[in-house]
Design a protein around this motif. Structure first.
Motif, short mmCIF file in Angstrom:
data_model
loop_
_atom_site.label_atom_id
_atom_site.label_comp_id
_atom_site.label_asym_id
_atom_site.label_seq_id
_atom_site.Cartn_x
_atom_site.Cartn_y
_atom_site.Cartn_z
N THR A 190 9.01 0.83 -4.08
CA THR A 190 8.71 2.01 -4.89
C THR A 190 9.78 2.23 -5.95
OG1 THR A 190 7.56 2.99 -3.03
CG2 THR A 190 8.24 4.48 -4.77
N ALA B 267 0.96 4.00 -3.01
CA ALA B 267 0.65 5.40 -2.72
C ALA B 267 1.79 6.32 -3.13
CB ALA B 267 0.36 5.57 -1.23
N PHE C 71 0.83 -1.20 0.00
CA PHE C 71 0.00 0.00 0.00
C PHE C 71 0.87 1.26 0.00
CE2 PHE C 71 -2.46 3.30 2.15
CZ PHE C 71 -3.58 3.30 1.35
N VAL C 72 1.89 1.28 0.89
CA VAL C 72 2.80 2.43 0.95
C VAL C 72 3.43 2.66 -0.42
CG1 VAL C 72 5.01 3.23 1.90
CG2 VAL C 72 3.33 2.18 3.41
#
Lengths: 282, 307
Positions: B186, B112, B108-109
């Motif tokens: 990420t 986002a 999720f991080v």
């Protein structure tokens, strides 16, 4: 668009300069380590234990709880990392490229075997394979290299197989076969030079990746012997002294970051110059 | 479609069989668990050994042991731990949620962070922002995850004292592990988002949406993002294996009571039933997620089925 392209190419060359500089400096430091620190990495000096970094010229990066020179140990650790990174990739390339050539050229049984291995690998993350493997054979420098070869040859085999599948239908291969050129000669003289680009890109990125993997394994106590100075091993030791001696944990990690970054910059630059279609992109 | 489903399912079953077979066989190679259980544990008669072997089931031929293991896998009974005799299923039952929860929060991080950054890089292609994001992503790819974790501990736990350095207690203990894995993920995801966004932005419907005079935000997030959502979800799904692998390592830094900690304790104690179960369960989950992703992709995009 013209300004965009020139700016882009300038950026890529900056990427190359940075990557090459980092890699060169680290390789040089490692090669010259015996001259720079004669027997220094393991020398215990209890009087100077836990010297803070940047306070004395004798120990520029400070000392660990046994009074060993952190800078000398970081550079000695680089020797292990580079050794593992390069030998494991060379081993994986030799075996993987050979299997990929055979699978792509002959298809059939070999092809199926290689592709099923690839499926297995997709389902088994490296670290799980590593835990199983090391639990059985024990951790050591050689076993770490073998483990990395075993877990990575499939990547090369897949890339090579893919290229061979398209190349083998091209006119120059078909005509070579038509005039009766031997199989091994087609494979090594006609196919191999045409698919080496993506392999080189993958190699550069994998040396970087393998340095990361080796340090994680050693950090977890599954890799290189903890008595040999290595980046992962130093970080595992340093964890105990995080409260009192931050530098023991900071510098080996920084060394990993800079080495891997240098190689990744080079790999990225190589990918853009050799493989503009991005077949090897992750 | 039915053919595609059956083919993918058979492939997945093959992979599961192969993994469990290799792991069981490899673990048997390490030696006699009966002897290992009593390393240095005083004198033992041959009868004692036989009795232990019979109780562990290791006196049977390998194929029977493997079939028993498969039976255990289906009935969720992986035997008992060599150390302490706790049921392995219970140990897994305690550790798996801790690892999965961390995996989902990290994912999720990362989503986002990587979607807005990737979109920014794609729209600013070749400009400063794009290059900055590219360099940052390369730095992220070069970070050893366990060192990033250690540095976060040094900053936020040791120096600032804001967050607990380890363990799983309250929401604050999730922050550092999830941020570590989130940042590492990420670094890869931002590139994936950028690439698929670049392709989408060249399509005609984006041109039409812009020509209609829609705001840039609506064009990007409503029209373009939705259309590259399918490949992105596939990539994110296929990352699940790597994510679990990373978490297993990071758990060590934070003493997180998950599957990684369980596995490493099992390795050092030579607790093979636990090790075998951990590896089997994690592999099963990864095969399952990959299968679901493939099937979902096949449902949405018919071209995949014929490949």
């Amino acid at each position: 668009m013209a300004t965009n392209t020139s700016r882009l190419s300038r950026f890529y060359s900056l990427e190359f300069i940075l990557g090459a500089a980092l890699t060169l400096i680290i390789c040089l430091a490692v090669l010259l380590s015996d001259v720079l620190f004669p027997g220094g990495a393991d020398k215990i000096n209890l009087i100077a234990r836990l010297t803070k970094p940047f306070t004395t010229l004798a120990y520029p990066l400070g000392t660990d709880p046994l009074g060993r020179d952190v800078l000398a140990r970081v550079i000695a650790g680089g020797k292990i990392s580079l050794l593992v990174g390069f030998t494991s990739v060379i081993g994986a390339v030799i075996f993987g490229v050979l299997m990929g050539l055979i699978a792509g050229y002959y298809r059939g049984f070999w092809d199926m075997l290689v592709m099923r291995f690839a499926d297995l690998q997709l389902a088994m993350p490296f670290i799980l394979l590593a835990i199983t493997f090391i639990a059985i054979v024990g951790g050591s420098l050689t076993n770490t290299i073998i483990l990395l070869i075993v877990s990575q040859w499939v990547q090369y085999a897949r890339v090579v197989r893919g290229s061979v599948l398209t190349l083998r239908e091209r006119e120059f291969i078909l005509s070579a076969r038509a005039i009766g050129v031997k199989d091994w000669r087609i494979i090594f003289q006609h196919l191999l030079p045409n698919l080496i680009g993506p392999v080189i890109v993958l190699m550069t990125l994998n040396v970087a990746n393998n340095i990361l993997l080796e340090s994680s394994l050693t950090f977890l106590g599954l890799g290189v012997d903890p008595t040999i100075p290595s980046w992962g091993g130093m970080l595992a030791d340093g964890r105990t002294y995080l409260q009192t001696a931050w530098w023991v944990s900071v510098f080996p990690g920084l060394a990993i970051l800079l080495t891997v970054l240098g190689l990744n910059l080079l790999g990225d630059w190589l990918r853009d110059s050799l493989d503009p279609t991005g077949r090897t992109s992750r | 479609m039915a053919g595609f489903l059956i083919k993918r399912l058979l492939q997945a079953i093959f992979v599961v069989f192969a993994i469990t077979l290799v792991v069981s066989f490899a673990i048997r190679l390490t030696g006699d668990p009966a002897l290992m259980m009593f390393q240095g544990g005083g004198s033992m008669t041959e009868e004692d050994l036989m009795r232990i072997r019979a109780s562990l089931g290791t006196d049977q031929p390998f194929i029977m042991q493997y079939l028993n293991f498969l039976k255990g896998m289906v009935t969720l009974d992986f035997g008992r731990s060599f150390t302490g005799g706790t049921s392995v299923s219970m140990l897994i039952g305690n550790a798996l949620p801790a690892t999965l929860l961390l995996a989902f929060i990290s994912m999720f991080v990362s989503i986002a962070l990587s979607i807005p950054l990737g979109i920014k890089a794609a729209t600013a292609r070749g400009k400063g922002a794009d290059q900055a994001i590219r360099i940052l992503s390369l730095i992220g790819l070069s970070f050893p995850n366990f060192w990033l974790a250690t540095m976060l501990v040094l900053l936020f736990a040791v120096t600032l004292g804001w967050l607990p350095p380890s363990g799983m207690s309250g929401w604050t203990s999730y922050v550092m592990p999830a941020v570590t894995m989130g940042i590492i993920l990420t670094a890869t995801n931002v590139r994936l988002v950028r690439t698929s966004m670049l392709e989408t932005l060249q399509s005609q419907y984006v041109m039409v949406a812009r020509a209609k005079g829609l705001s840039e935000t609506t064009v990007l997030y409503k029209h373009a993002l939705r259309n590259c959502a399918i490949p992105l979800i596939t990539y994110f799904g296929l990352q699940f294996g790597g994510l679990l692998g990373g978490i297993v390592v990071v758990e060590r830094v934070f003493n997180w009571p998950g599957m990684g900690t369980l596995a490493f304790d099992a390795v050092s104690a030579r607790d093979y039933p636990v090790l075998q179960a951990v590896i089997t369960v994690l592999s099963l989950m990864i095969v399952g997620v990959n299968l679901l992703v493939d099937i979902a992709y096949g449902l949405v995009d018919p071209r995949i089925r014929t490949e």
